[in-house]
Design an enzyme around this catalytic site. Structure first.
Site, PDB file in Angstrom:
ATOM      1  N   ALA A 184      -4.016   2.514   7.997  1.00 15.54           N
ATOM      2  CA  ALA A 184      -3.360   1.218   8.232  1.00 15.54           C
ATOM      3  C   ALA A 184      -4.113   0.438   9.308  1.00 15.54           C
ATOM      4  O   ALA A 184      -4.914  -0.448   9.004  1.00 15.54           O
ATOM      5  CB  ALA A 184      -1.904   1.421   8.622  1.00 15.54           C
ATOM      6  N   ARG A 185      -3.866   0.781  10.541  1.00 15.32           N
ATOM      7  CA  ARG A 185      -4.479   0.091  11.669  1.00 15.32           C
ATOM      8  C   ARG A 185      -4.672   1.077  12.807  1.00 15.32           C
ATOM      9  O   ARG A 185      -3.793   1.924  13.034  1.00 15.32           O
ATOM     10  CB  ARG A 185      -3.538  -1.006  12.191  1.00 15.32           C
ATOM     11  CG  ARG A 185      -3.564  -2.283  11.404  1.00 15.32           C
ATOM     12  CD  ARG A 185      -4.865  -2.990  11.628  1.00 15.32           C
ATOM     13  NE  ARG A 185      -5.115  -3.928  10.538  1.00 15.32           N
ATOM     14  CZ  ARG A 185      -5.272  -5.221  10.688  1.00 15.32           C
ATOM     15  NH1 ARG A 185      -5.211  -5.740  11.874  1.00 15.32           N
ATOM     16  NH2 ARG A 185      -5.524  -5.991   9.667  1.00 15.32           N
ATOM     17  N   ASP A 234      11.263   2.661   5.992  1.00 16.59           N
ATOM     18  CA  ASP A 234      10.860   1.269   6.231  1.00 16.59           C
ATOM     19  C   ASP A 234      12.113   0.517   6.651  1.00 16.59           C
ATOM     20  O   ASP A 234      13.037   0.352   5.850  1.00 16.59           O
ATOM     21  CB  ASP A 234      10.265   0.666   4.937  1.00 16.59           C
ATOM     22  CG  ASP A 234       9.618  -0.696   5.171  1.00 16.59           C
ATOM     23  OD1 ASP A 234      10.206  -1.519   5.899  1.00 16.59           O
ATOM     24  OD2 ASP A 234       8.526  -0.934   4.611  1.00 16.59           O
ATOM     25  N   ASP A 285      -9.037   6.444   8.699  1.00 18.86           N
ATOM     26  CA  ASP A 285      -9.939   5.380   8.248  1.00 18.86           C
ATOM     27  C   ASP A 285     -10.019   4.286   9.297  1.00 18.86           C
ATOM     28  O   ASP A 285     -10.912   3.453   9.268  1.00 18.86           O
ATOM     29  CB  ASP A 285      -9.415   4.799   6.919  1.00 18.86           C
ATOM     30  CG  ASP A 285     -10.375   3.795   6.287  1.00 18.86           C
ATOM     31  OD1 ASP A 285     -11.575   4.110   6.216  1.00 18.86           O
ATOM     32  OD2 ASP A 285      -9.931   2.706   5.871  1.00 18.86           O
ATOM     33  N   HIS A 311     -13.337   2.727   8.161  1.00 20.64           N
ATOM     34  CA  HIS A 311     -12.548   1.554   7.721  1.00 20.64           C
ATOM     35  C   HIS A 311     -13.043   1.015   6.373  1.00 20.64           C
ATOM     36  O   HIS A 311     -13.437  -0.146   6.257  1.00 20.64           O
ATOM     37  CB  HIS A 311     -12.590   0.462   8.794  1.00 20.64           C
ATOM     38  CG  HIS A 311     -11.396  -0.450   8.719  1.00 20.64           C
ATOM     39  ND1 HIS A 311     -10.871  -1.078   9.808  1.00 20.64           N
ATOM     40  CD2 HIS A 311     -10.610  -0.834   7.677  1.00 20.64           C
ATOM     41  CE1 HIS A 311      -9.825  -1.806   9.450  1.00 20.64           C
ATOM     42  NE2 HIS A 311      -9.648  -1.672   8.155  1.00 20.64           N
ATOM     43  N   ILE A 312     -12.974   1.902   5.362  1.00 18.53           N
ATOM     44  CA  ILE A 312     -13.468   1.520   4.027  1.00 18.53           C
ATOM     45  C   ILE A 312     -12.351   1.477   2.987  1.00 18.53           C
ATOM     46  O   ILE A 312     -12.612   1.544   1.787  1.00 18.53           O
ATOM     47  CB  ILE A 312     -14.571   2.500   3.543  1.00 18.53           C
ATOM     48  CG1 ILE A 312     -14.077   3.951   3.626  1.00 18.53           C
ATOM     49  CG2 ILE A 312     -15.855   2.315   4.333  1.00 18.53           C
ATOM     50  CD1 ILE A 312     -14.906   4.932   2.822  1.00 18.53           C
ATOM     51  N   GLY A 313     -11.097   1.367   3.478  1.00 12.97           N
ATOM     52  CA  GLY A 313      -9.954   1.386   2.549  1.00 12.97           C
ATOM     53  C   GLY A 313     -10.092   0.415   1.380  1.00 12.97           C
ATOM     54  O   GLY A 313      -9.804   0.763   0.233  1.00 12.97           O
ATOM     55  N   ALA A 314     -10.537  -0.796   1.672  1.00 15.91           N
ATOM     56  CA  ALA A 314     -10.602  -1.818   0.618  1.00 15.91           C
ATOM     57  C   ALA A 314     -11.988  -1.908  -0.009  1.00 15.91           C
ATOM     58  O   ALA A 314     -12.236  -2.773  -0.859  1.00 15.91           O
ATOM     59  CB  ALA A 314     -10.230  -3.174   1.213  1.00 15.91           C
ATOM     60  N   GLU A 364     -11.856   1.132  17.572  1.00 10.65           N
ATOM     61  CA  GLU A 364     -12.790   0.613  16.584  1.00 10.65           C
ATOM     62  C   GLU A 364     -13.510  -0.614  17.153  1.00 10.65           C
ATOM     63  O   GLU A 364     -12.847  -1.427  17.800  1.00 10.65           O
ATOM     64  CB  GLU A 364     -11.946   0.200  15.365  1.00 10.65           C
ATOM     65  CG  GLU A 364     -12.618   0.391  14.051  1.00 10.65           C
ATOM     66  CD  GLU A 364     -11.650   0.134  12.893  1.00 10.65           C
ATOM     67  OE1 GLU A 364     -10.589   0.760  12.846  1.00 10.65           O
ATOM     68  OE2 GLU A 364     -11.986  -0.722  12.068  1.00 10.65           O
ATOM     69  N   ILE A 386       0.840  -1.204   0.000  1.00  9.78           N
ATOM     70  CA  ILE A 386       0.000   0.000   0.000  1.00  9.78           C
ATOM     71  C   ILE A 386       0.878   1.258   0.000  1.00  9.78           C
ATOM     72  O   ILE A 386       0.572   2.234  -0.685  1.00  9.78           O
ATOM     73  CB  ILE A 386      -0.985  -0.011   1.185  1.00  9.78           C
ATOM     74  CG1 ILE A 386      -1.890  -1.250   1.074  1.00  9.78           C
ATOM     75  CG2 ILE A 386      -1.835   1.259   1.211  1.00  9.78           C
ATOM     76  CD1 ILE A 386      -2.820  -1.470   2.243  1.00  9.78           C
TER      77      ILE A 386
HETATM   78  N1  LIG Z   1      -7.900   0.728   5.628  1.00  7.65           N
HETATM   79  C1  LIG Z   1      -8.142  -0.474   5.151  1.00  7.65           C
HETATM   80  O1  LIG Z   1      -9.273  -0.838   4.876  1.00  7.65           O
HETATM   81  C2  LIG Z   1      -6.983  -1.424   4.917  1.00  7.65           C
HETATM   82  C3  LIG Z   1      -7.078  -2.356   3.869  1.00  7.65           C
HETATM   83  C4  LIG Z   1      -6.004  -3.202   3.642  1.00  7.65           C
HETATM   84  C5  LIG Z   1      -4.875  -3.144   4.468  1.00  7.65           C
HETATM   85  N2  LIG Z   1      -4.824  -2.236   5.502  1.00  7.65           N
HETATM   86  C6  LIG Z   1      -3.662  -2.157   6.377  1.00  7.65           C
HETATM   87  O2  LIG Z   1      -2.606  -1.496   5.701  1.00  7.65           O
HETATM   88  C7  LIG Z   1      -1.369  -1.876   6.283  1.00  7.65           C
HETATM   89  C8  LIG Z   1      -0.313  -2.105   5.218  1.00  7.65           C
HETATM   90  O3  LIG Z   1      -0.716  -3.130   4.325  1.00  7.65           O
HETATM   91  P1  LIG Z   1       0.249  -3.618   3.133  1.00  7.65           P
HETATM   92  O4  LIG Z   1      -0.548  -4.533   2.279  1.00  7.65           O
HETATM   93  O5  LIG Z   1       0.935  -2.457   2.506  1.00  7.65           O
HETATM   94  O6  LIG Z   1       1.308  -4.468   3.983  1.00  7.65           O
HETATM   95  P2  LIG Z   1       2.794  -4.871   3.566  1.00  7.65           P
HETATM   96  O7  LIG Z   1       3.165  -6.010   4.428  1.00  7.65           O
HETATM   97  O8  LIG Z   1       2.898  -5.021   2.085  1.00  7.65           O
HETATM   98  O9  LIG Z   1       3.655  -3.582   3.980  1.00  7.65           O
HETATM   99  C9  LIG Z   1       3.894  -3.197   5.295  1.00  7.65           C
HETATM  100  C10 LIG Z   1       5.286  -2.563   5.342  1.00  7.65           C
HETATM  101  O10 LIG Z   1       5.481  -2.004   6.641  1.00  7.65           O
HETATM  102  C11 LIG Z   1       6.864  -2.184   6.959  1.00  7.65           C
HETATM  103  N3  LIG Z   1       7.025  -2.039   8.400  1.00  7.65           N
HETATM  104  C12 LIG Z   1       6.787  -2.950   9.376  1.00  7.65           C
HETATM  105  N4  LIG Z   1       7.031  -2.398  10.578  1.00  7.65           N
HETATM  106  C13 LIG Z   1       7.427  -1.115  10.350  1.00  7.65           C
HETATM  107  C14 LIG Z   1       7.824  -0.054  11.189  1.00  7.65           C
HETATM  108  N5  LIG Z   1       7.846  -0.209  12.512  1.00  7.65           N
HETATM  109  N6  LIG Z   1       8.156   1.135  10.628  1.00  7.65           N
HETATM  110  C15 LIG Z   1       8.122   1.293   9.285  1.00  7.65           C
HETATM  111  N7  LIG Z   1       7.775   0.311   8.432  1.00  7.65           N
HETATM  112  C16 LIG Z   1       7.424  -0.874   8.957  1.00  7.65           C
HETATM  113  C17 LIG Z   1       7.194  -3.568   6.427  1.00  7.65           C
HETATM  114  O11 LIG Z   1       8.583  -3.726   6.222  1.00  7.65           O
HETATM  115  C18 LIG Z   1       6.412  -3.589   5.113  1.00  7.65           C
HETATM  116  O12 LIG Z   1       7.212  -3.175   4.022  1.00  7.65           O
HETATM  117  C19 LIG Z   1      -1.687  -3.088   7.159  1.00  7.65           C
HETATM  118  O13 LIG Z   1      -1.747  -2.671   8.505  1.00  7.65           O
HETATM  119  C20 LIG Z   1      -3.062  -3.504   6.727  1.00  7.65           C
HETATM  120  O14 LIG Z   1      -3.774  -4.108   7.791  1.00  7.65           O
HETATM  121  C21 LIG Z   1      -5.853  -1.376   5.722  1.00  7.65           C
END
Ligand SMILES: NC(=O)c1ccc[n+]([C@@H]2O[C@H](COP(=O)([O-])OP(=O)(O)OC[C@H]3O[C@@H](n4cnc5c(N)ncnc54)[C@H](O)[C@@H]3O)[C@@H](O)[C@H]2O)c1
Length: 316
Positions: free
Chosen positions: A243-244, A176, A268, A291-294, A273, A157
């Site tokens: 993210a979370r 990262d 989001d 929480h509508i990201g996806a 939550e 993302i």
């Molecule tokens: N809003 C939504 O509806 C929604 C939808 C899908 C995913 N998400 C969330 O988005 C987030 C990212 O998803 P993604 O698919 O890109 O995951 P991903 O695993 O592809 O990427 C996460 C990145 O974070 C890095 N990382 C881990 N710990 C870290 C830290 N302390 N500091 C900096 N970087 C760090 C990792 O190295 C990795 O590259 C997840 O938390 C996921 O749950 C939210």
């Protein structure tokens, strides 16, 4: 073979599975009736999103189950290791929603720099009686073009977000700790594409340089952004968390918005939550989505299709 998509699945997913000979049931079975239903119907594949819990009870008491699939990324609602130990396949669709989440980040950012989160609250109330005052109060907008976007977490993302930022003419920086170098390819509608190479910088450098910050890390034990981090940011920074909940300290966020350090935030996801704090919900400088990201048709189609492809290759 029978599939129960208990939290729903897109039409695309259903038709691909049916074409491969699966019978797909999209009835929503209540959690307490799930085990009975799976056994009575002889379900082989259980598909869930985030609502249905697949704990040890389901895994132990449903001998017909061969595969558990999560439409989406996080598998917190599934006992993954236990299921795999018992010989079940457990799959998810990590890449399918990245572009949708990235677009939502920009909905918050573009809305943020033009005060849409506030204008949309006040126009229905006062748009006819105080048009000129409202026009004046939202007159000092800014552009994203030429500004620096700091991305914390440069996974799927994070990189999808970088692509949109680059398309808008922003400078992109990232932090990262696990991805030292990252390539992003921006594809255009006519087949052209441009490739960019980035290197991770230190977190504190990013905090000091970014005009806008967006976080894309997995769930963490500690805040990625708290008081210490807010202190090092540029004055007037804008922040997005899709993210979370728990990645950003919401109490500190409110404090730094009040101090004027943070000009707006887009959220989001929320620490508490599905009952976000009222101070967050009512704040005039926070842009909110539940929480509508996806939650786009395109992402749901890709999720359905990705699940179908994996199920067919594992079970057929
Ligand atoms: N809003 C939504 O509806 C929604 C939808 C899908 C995913 N998400 C969330 O988005 C987030 C990212 O998803 P993604 O698919 O890109 O995951 P991903 O695993 O592809 O990427 C996460 C990145 O974070 C890095 N990382 C881990 N710990 C870290 C830290 N302390 N500091 C900096 N970087 C760090 C990792 O190295 C990795 O590259 C997840 O938390 C996921 O749950 C939210």
């Amino acid at each position: 073979m029978k599939v129960l998509a208990n939290d729903g699945i897109s039409e695309t997913g259903v038709s691909e599975l049916e074409a491969a000979g699966f019978e797909v049931n999209t009835t929503r079975v209540a959690q307490e009736q799930l085990i009975n239903f799976i056994n009575e119907q002889g379900i082989t594949v259980l598909l869930v999103r985030s609502a249905t819990q697949v704990g040890k009870d389901v895994i132990d008491n449903c001998p017909t189950l061969k595969l558990i699939g999560r439409g989406g990324v996080g598998m917190d609602n599934i006992q993954v290791a236990y299921a795999r130990e018992k010989g079940l396949h457990v799959i998810n669709t990590p890449a399918a929603s990245s572009e949708s989440v990235a677009e939502l980040v920009f909905a918050h950012l573009l809305g943020g720099v033009r005060f849409l989160y506030d204008a949309n609250r006040n126009m229905p109330l006062e748009g006819d009686s105080k048009f000129k005052q409202l026009k004046k109060s939202y007159a000092k907008g800014s552009e994203l073009r030429g500004k620096t976007l700091g991305i914390i977490g440069f996974g799927r993302i994070g990189r999808a977000t970088a692509k949109i930022a680059l398309g808008l003419g922003m400078k992109v920086i990232y932090f990262d700790p696990y991805i030292e170098k990252g390539n992003v390819q921006v594809d255009f509608f006519d087949g052209q594409s441009v490739s960019f190479n980035f290197e991770s910088m230190g977190k504190s450098e990013l905090l000091q340089q970014a005009d806008f910050i967006t976080v894309h890390v997995p769930a963490q034990k500690e805040y990625i952004i708290g008081s210490k981090e807010f202190d090092s940011m540029k004055d007037g920074v804008g922040i997005v968390n899709a993210a979370r909940g728990g990645v950003i300290d919401e109490v500190a966020l409110l404090e730094y918005i009040e101090k004027g350090k943070v000009s707006f935030a887009g959220l989001d996801v929320f620490e508490s939550e599905p009952k976000p704090e009222i101070q967050i919900l009512m704040h005039p400088k926070i842009s909110l989505t539940p929480h509508i990201g996806a939650a786009t048709g395109e992402a749901q189609d890709r999720i359905g299709s990705e699940l179908a492809t994996q199920i067919i290759s594992l079970l057929k």
